[in-house]
Design an enzyme around this catalytic site. Structure first.
Site, PDB file in Angstrom:
ATOM      1  N   PHE A  41       0.826  -1.211   0.000  1.00 15.72           N
ATOM      2  CA  PHE A  41       0.000   0.000   0.000  1.00 15.72           C
ATOM      3  C   PHE A  41       0.868   1.272   0.000  1.00 15.72           C
ATOM      4  N   LYS A  64       8.612  -9.288  -1.673  1.00 17.23           N
ATOM      5  CA  LYS A  64       8.402 -10.740  -1.688  1.00 17.23           C
ATOM      6  C   LYS A  64       7.088 -11.103  -2.372  1.00 17.23           C
ATOM      7  N   THR A 161       5.906   2.904  12.758  1.00 14.98           N
ATOM      8  CA  THR A 161       4.507   3.204  13.059  1.00 14.98           C
ATOM      9  C   THR A 161       4.352   3.872  14.422  1.00 14.98           C
ATOM     10  N   ASP A 162       3.251   4.599  14.590  1.00 16.26           N
ATOM     11  CA  ASP A 162       2.969   5.198  15.908  1.00 16.26           C
ATOM     12  C   ASP A 162       2.594   4.135  16.939  1.00 16.26           C
ATOM     13  N   GLU A 163       2.266   2.904  16.470  1.00 15.84           N
ATOM     14  CA  GLU A 163       1.790   1.881  17.410  1.00 15.84           C
ATOM     15  C   GLU A 163       2.869   1.452  18.405  1.00 15.84           C
ATOM     16  N   TYR A 187       2.185  -7.241  16.512  1.00 14.68           N
ATOM     17  CA  TYR A 187       2.638  -6.389  15.403  1.00 14.68           C
ATOM     18  C   TYR A 187       3.491  -5.237  15.923  1.00 14.68           C
ATOM     19  N   ALA A 189       4.941  -4.864  18.762  1.00  9.43           N
ATOM     20  CA  ALA A 189       6.162  -5.334  19.430  1.00  9.43           C
ATOM     21  C   ALA A 189       7.236  -5.642  18.390  1.00  9.43           C
ATOM     22  N   SER A 190       6.814  -6.219  17.245  1.00 10.80           N
ATOM     23  CA  SER A 190       7.814  -6.539  16.214  1.00 10.80           C
ATOM     24  C   SER A 190       8.353  -5.264  15.569  1.00 10.80           C
ATOM     25  N   LYS A 191       7.490  -4.277  15.369  1.00 15.72           N
ATOM     26  CA  LYS A 191       7.968  -3.009  14.786  1.00 15.72           C
ATOM     27  C   LYS A 191       8.887  -2.290  15.791  1.00 15.72           C
ATOM     28  N   LYS A 226      -7.965  -3.996   5.952  1.00 11.21           N
ATOM     29  CA  LYS A 226      -7.882  -2.850   6.848  1.00 11.21           C
ATOM     30  C   LYS A 226      -9.215  -2.116   6.848  1.00 11.21           C
ATOM     31  N   PRO A 242     -18.233  -5.004  10.315  1.00 13.04           N
ATOM     32  CA  PRO A 242     -17.923  -5.513  11.664  1.00 13.04           C
ATOM     33  C   PRO A 242     -17.164  -4.494  12.517  1.00 13.04           C
ATOM     34  N   TYR A 244     -15.431  -3.415  15.794  1.00 12.08           N
ATOM     35  CA  TYR A 244     -14.882  -4.085  16.973  1.00 12.08           C
ATOM     36  C   TYR A 244     -15.310  -3.341  18.245  1.00 12.08           C
ATOM     37  N   ARG A 318     -11.252  -6.603  19.250  1.00 17.75           N
ATOM     38  CA  ARG A 318      -9.895  -7.119  18.980  1.00 17.75           C
ATOM     39  C   ARG A 318      -9.204  -7.343  20.333  1.00 17.75           C
TER      40      ARG A 318
HETATM   41  P1  NAD Z   1       1.344  -3.613   3.295  1.00 16.24           P
HETATM   42  O1  NAD Z   1       1.015  -4.829   4.102  1.00 16.24           O
HETATM   43  O2  NAD Z   1       0.321  -3.036   2.402  1.00 16.24           O
HETATM   44  O3  NAD Z   1       2.629  -3.910   2.383  1.00 16.24           O
HETATM   45  C1  NAD Z   1       3.740  -4.613   2.871  1.00 16.24           C
HETATM   46  C2  NAD Z   1       4.604  -5.002   1.659  1.00 16.24           C
HETATM   47  O4  NAD Z   1       5.762  -5.680   2.152  1.00 16.24           O
HETATM   48  C3  NAD Z   1       3.903  -5.962   0.693  1.00 16.24           C
HETATM   49  O5  NAD Z   1       4.108  -5.554  -0.636  1.00 16.24           O
HETATM   50  C4  NAD Z   1       4.587  -7.309   0.966  1.00 16.24           C
HETATM   51  O6  NAD Z   1       4.606  -8.167  -0.171  1.00 16.24           O
HETATM   52  C5  NAD Z   1       5.980  -6.852   1.371  1.00 16.24           C
HETATM   53  N1  NAD Z   1       6.653  -7.847   2.201  1.00 16.24           N
HETATM   54  C6  NAD Z   1       6.147  -8.476   3.309  1.00 16.24           C
HETATM   55  N2  NAD Z   1       7.063  -9.330   3.807  1.00 16.24           N
HETATM   56  C7  NAD Z   1       8.176  -9.224   3.007  1.00 16.24           C
HETATM   57  C8  NAD Z   1       9.455  -9.834   3.023  1.00 16.24           C
HETATM   58  N3  NAD Z   1       9.776 -10.762   3.940  1.00 16.24           N
HETATM   59  N4  NAD Z   1      10.357  -9.463   2.085  1.00 16.24           N
HETATM   60  C9  NAD Z   1      10.037  -8.535   1.141  1.00 16.24           C
HETATM   61  N5  NAD Z   1       8.831  -7.944   1.066  1.00 16.24           N
HETATM   62  C10 NAD Z   1       7.911  -8.278   1.993  1.00 16.24           C
HETATM   63  O7  NAD Z   1       1.882  -2.560   4.354  1.00 16.24           O
HETATM   64  P2  NAD Z   1       1.687  -0.974   4.408  1.00 16.24           P
HETATM   65  O8  NAD Z   1       0.425  -0.680   5.105  1.00 16.24           O
HETATM   66  O9  NAD Z   1       1.975  -0.409   3.091  1.00 16.24           O
HETATM   67  O10 NAD Z   1       2.877  -0.595   5.414  1.00 16.24           O
HETATM   68  C11 NAD Z   1       4.196  -0.392   4.915  1.00 16.24           C
HETATM   69  C12 NAD Z   1       5.106  -0.042   6.071  1.00 16.24           C
HETATM   70  O11 NAD Z   1       4.646   1.140   6.707  1.00 16.24           O
HETATM   71  C13 NAD Z   1       5.176  -1.121   7.166  1.00 16.24           C
HETATM   72  O12 NAD Z   1       6.490  -1.178   7.620  1.00 16.24           O
HETATM   73  C14 NAD Z   1       4.238  -0.590   8.238  1.00 16.24           C
HETATM   74  O13 NAD Z   1       4.636  -1.054   9.501  1.00 16.24           O
HETATM   75  C15 NAD Z   1       4.432   0.899   8.092  1.00 16.24           C
HETATM   76  N6  NAD Z   1       3.286   1.736   8.500  1.00 16.24           N
HETATM   77  C16 NAD Z   1       2.036   1.477   8.012  1.00 16.24           C
HETATM   78  C17 NAD Z   1       0.977   2.319   8.361  1.00 16.24           C
HETATM   79  C18 NAD Z   1      -0.419   2.096   7.833  1.00 16.24           C
HETATM   80  O14 NAD Z   1      -1.346   2.780   8.251  1.00 16.24           O
HETATM   81  N7  NAD Z   1      -0.634   1.184   6.887  1.00 16.24           N
HETATM   82  C19 NAD Z   1       1.206   3.405   9.206  1.00 16.24           C
HETATM   83  C20 NAD Z   1       2.502   3.619   9.690  1.00 16.24           C
HETATM   84  C21 NAD Z   1       3.543   2.793   9.321  1.00 16.24           C
HETATM   85  O1  DAU Z   2      -1.278   3.423  13.444  1.00 14.17           O
HETATM   86  C1  DAU Z   2      -0.600   2.905  12.343  1.00 14.17           C
HETATM   87  C2  DAU Z   2      -1.077   1.495  12.062  1.00 14.17           C
HETATM   88  O2  DAU Z   2      -2.368   1.602  11.486  1.00 14.17           O
HETATM   89  C3  DAU Z   2      -0.140   0.737  11.120  1.00 14.17           C
HETATM   90  O3  DAU Z   2       1.106   0.579  11.746  1.00 14.17           O
HETATM   91  C4  DAU Z   2      -0.726  -0.632  10.763  1.00 14.17           C
HETATM   92  O4  DAU Z   2       0.104  -1.276   9.818  1.00 14.17           O
HETATM   93  C5  DAU Z   2      -2.102  -0.417  10.165  1.00 14.17           C
HETATM   94  O5  DAU Z   2      -2.690  -1.672   9.897  1.00 14.17           O
HETATM   95  C6  DAU Z   2      -2.993   0.395  11.116  1.00 14.17           C
HETATM   96  O6  DAU Z   2      -3.333  -0.377  12.295  1.00 14.17           O
HETATM   97  P1  DAU Z   2      -4.820  -0.377  12.908  1.00 14.17           P
HETATM   98  O7  DAU Z   2      -4.988  -1.623  13.673  1.00 14.17           O
HETATM   99  O8  DAU Z   2      -5.117   0.898  13.584  1.00 14.17           O
HETATM  100  O9  DAU Z   2      -5.684  -0.419  11.511  1.00 14.17           O
HETATM  101  P2  DAU Z   2      -6.978  -1.234  11.094  1.00 14.17           P
HETATM  102  O10 DAU Z   2      -7.422  -0.682   9.773  1.00 14.17           O
HETATM  103  O11 DAU Z   2      -6.787  -2.713  11.195  1.00 14.17           O
HETATM  104  O12 DAU Z   2      -8.041  -0.813  12.199  1.00 14.17           O
HETATM  105  C7  DAU Z   2      -8.399   0.545  12.395  1.00 14.17           C
HETATM  106  C8  DAU Z   2      -9.377   0.584  13.566  1.00 14.17           C
HETATM  107  O13 DAU Z   2     -10.606  -0.037  13.172  1.00 14.17           O
HETATM  108  C9  DAU Z   2      -8.903  -0.190  14.783  1.00 14.17           C
HETATM  109  O14 DAU Z   2      -9.323   0.483  15.954  1.00 14.17           O
HETATM  110  C10 DAU Z   2      -9.631  -1.531  14.666  1.00 14.17           C
HETATM  111  C11 DAU Z   2     -10.933  -1.157  13.994  1.00 14.17           C
HETATM  112  N1  DAU Z   2     -11.507  -2.190  13.119  1.00 14.17           N
HETATM  113  C12 DAU Z   2     -10.707  -2.744  12.170  1.00 14.17           C
HETATM  114  C13 DAU Z   2     -11.205  -3.716  11.307  1.00 14.17           C
HETATM  115  C14 DAU Z   2     -10.313  -4.349  10.266  1.00 14.17           C
HETATM  116  C15 DAU Z   2     -12.845  -2.548  13.219  1.00 14.17           C
HETATM  117  O15 DAU Z   2     -13.586  -2.021  14.080  1.00 14.17           O
HETATM  118  N2  DAU Z   2     -13.335  -3.499  12.385  1.00 14.17           N
HETATM  119  C16 DAU Z   2     -12.568  -4.117  11.425  1.00 14.17           C
HETATM  120  O16 DAU Z   2     -13.068  -4.992  10.700  1.00 14.17           O
END
Ligand code: NAD
Ligand code: DAU
Length: 381
Positions: A41, A64, A161-163, A187, A189-191, A226, A242, A244, A318
């Site tokens: 993304f 990957k 991430t802010d998490e 998640y 904890a790993s970040k 998401k 759904p 949560y 969750r």
């Molecule tokens: P995403 O899940 O959409 O994309 C992750 C990408 O990484 C995918 O293309 C996947 O194929 C690739 N990947 C996974 N494992 C791999 C591996 N072992 N080797 C090579 N490629 C691999 O994730 P995203 O939402 O785009 O998030 C990207 C980064 O930004 C992450 O590090 C996430 O922690 C961080 N982040 C995300 C958000 C958010 O809201 N989505 C917010 C803050 C930070």
């Molecule tokens: O804050 C940054 C993080 O935001 C990133 O590091 C993560 O990669 C990204 O996935 C995101 O995490 P969240 O857990 O906040 O995002 P998610 O879209 O899964 O959920 C957003 C909120 O909505 C959260 O409070 C859980 C709730 N939720 C989520 C889903 C999927 C629901 O209520 N129902 C759902 O089906």
């Protein structure tokens, strides 16, 4: 002077300290940039921005192609940008990472590859430790070895991430760069662990690093597990939404292209060794955001007002659900001048429109067709 270190089988050599690299302003000349996770993304928006804005750079997208990676996200870039190159690979494969650094003379890394979905981390925490911790470590090691002779002009940018900061409870409080880490999910904890390794490589080996921690992103091309893309797709198909728990958890939403712009700013002008928080001061309770999505999607679909309200379905919360995230991005604004370009109302409408107009993109993912397609194209390697 810098540290004395043994790097691989090479003799001991003196490497400059992080402070010396910072003083030199060392990261202004990068040309061969490795972006990991570029088929995901956020990564796909970062790859597009870099390929288009920096035609004199060579951009290597290493991915990957897990379930979340989708090269359809970059079909336009692959067609139009001669400086774009795709490499299929796993960041955990250290030998492959070494070859990539050597073959392409990589001098800048923007590391986004990760397992990114909290719900999946609850089901399978090991996959998150593997990719997010060990994968980041192998990438760091490959960079350290490749750059050992000269760290000048290099940068390892880790996207986090802010998490990692945990969960806020008191209204009016924010995560700042110095907030203590307190990750609550497998998640986060790993970040957090990967962030620590990145800083440890900066401190111990003088690797030029920078870290950013961003709030929740929304926009085109997000995998529909998401909240936002899942709910838009379900509204379109009249399926339950759904929610949560009570829906009162708060997230701070930023348009994905504004995150990509912030990454560009930090990559080129951020200070080595620093951390920058990225966010738009845009907090929403989930249930309020869901109501905005319902109203907007119903209007765009030509449904009567309130048509999809009945799809809201409260489900079991969750496990360990973080209550509230809120980022203070004042440092990034004051130091580097970045600010979001889009108001949320405009961004969410654009986003909903995009998913409604790109049903085929969603259908390919939900049908698994693209996974089969890439397995045929690229096999296991
Ligand atoms: P995403 O899940 O959409 O994309 C992750 C990408 O990484 C995918 O293309 C996947 O194929 C690739 N990947 C996974 N494992 C791999 C591996 N072992 N080797 C090579 N490629 C691999 O994730 P995203 O939402 O785009 O998030 C990207 C980064 O930004 C992450 O590090 C996430 O922690 C961080 N982040 C995300 C958000 C958010 O809201 N989505 C917010 C803050 C930070
Ligand atoms: O804050 C940054 C993080 O935001 C990133 O590091 C993560 O990669 C990204 O996935 C995101 O995490 P969240 O857990 O906040 O995002 P998610 O879209 O899964 O959920 C957003 C909120 O909505 C959260 O409070 C859980 C709730 N939720 C989520 C889903 C999927 C629901 O209520 N129902 C759902 O089906």
């Amino acid at each position: 002077m810098g540290l004395i270190a043994t790097i691989g089988k090479k003799e001991k050599k003196e490497i400059p300290s992080l402070a010396e690299l910072i003083a030199k302003g060392n990261h202004k000349t990068m040309r061969n940039v490795l972006i990991t996770g570029g088929a995901g993304f956020i990564g796909s928006h970062v790859v597009r921005l870099f390929c288009r804005n920096y035609p004199d750079y060579q951009i290597y997208n290493l991915d990957k192609l897990t379930y979340a990676g989708n090269l359809e996200n970059l079909a336009d870039v692959a067609a139009d940008c001669p400086n774009y190159h795709f490499i299929k690979g796993d960041i955990c494969d250290l030998e492959h990472m070494r070859r990539i650094f050597a073959d392409h003379r990589i001098d800048g890394v923007i590391h986004l590859a990760a397992e990114s979905h909290v719900d999946r981390s609850i089901r399978d925490p090991f996959a998150f430790a593997q990719t997010n911790v060990l994968g980041t470590l192998s990438l760091l090691q490959a960079a350290r070895e490749a750059w050992a002779e000269d760290m000048n002009g290099k940068l390892f940018y880790h996207v986090s991430t802010d998490e990692v900061y945990g969960s806020l409870h008191d209204p009016g409080t924010f995560f700042v760069e110095t907030t203590a880490y307190d990750p609550q999910s497998p998640y986060s904890a790993s970040k957090a662990s990967s962030d620590h390794f990145v800083r440890a490589f900066g401190n111990t080996y003088g690797l030029p690093i920078v870290v950013s921690n961003c709030s929740n992103n929304y926009g085109p091309n997000q995998f529909p597990e998401k909240l936002i893309p899942l709910f838009i797709n379900n509204i379109r198909h009249g399926k339950p939404l759904p929610v949560y728990g009570t829906g009162e958890n708060v997230r701070d939403w930023l348009y994905v292209i504004d995150h990509a712009r912030a990454i560009d700013t930090i990559f080129h002008r951020g200070r080595v060794g620093e951390t920058y928080n990225i966010g738009g001061f845009n907090e929403w309770r989930n249930i309020d955001l869901i109501r905005v999505m319902i109203r907007t999607a119903d209007r765009l679909l030509g449904n009567p007002e309130g048509h999809s309200e009945g799809l809201i379905t409260y489900v079991q919360d969750r496990a360990g659900h973080d209550k509230r995230y809120a980022i203070d991005s004042t440092k990034l604004h004051e130091e580097l001048g970045w600010e979001p370009s889009l108001q949320f109302e405009e961004g969410i409408e654009k986003t909903i429109r995009w998913y409604l107009d790109n049903q085929q993109w969603l259908d390919h993912i939900t049908s698994g067709a693209y996974e089969r397609y890439y397995a045929e194209m690229y096999g296991d390697k």
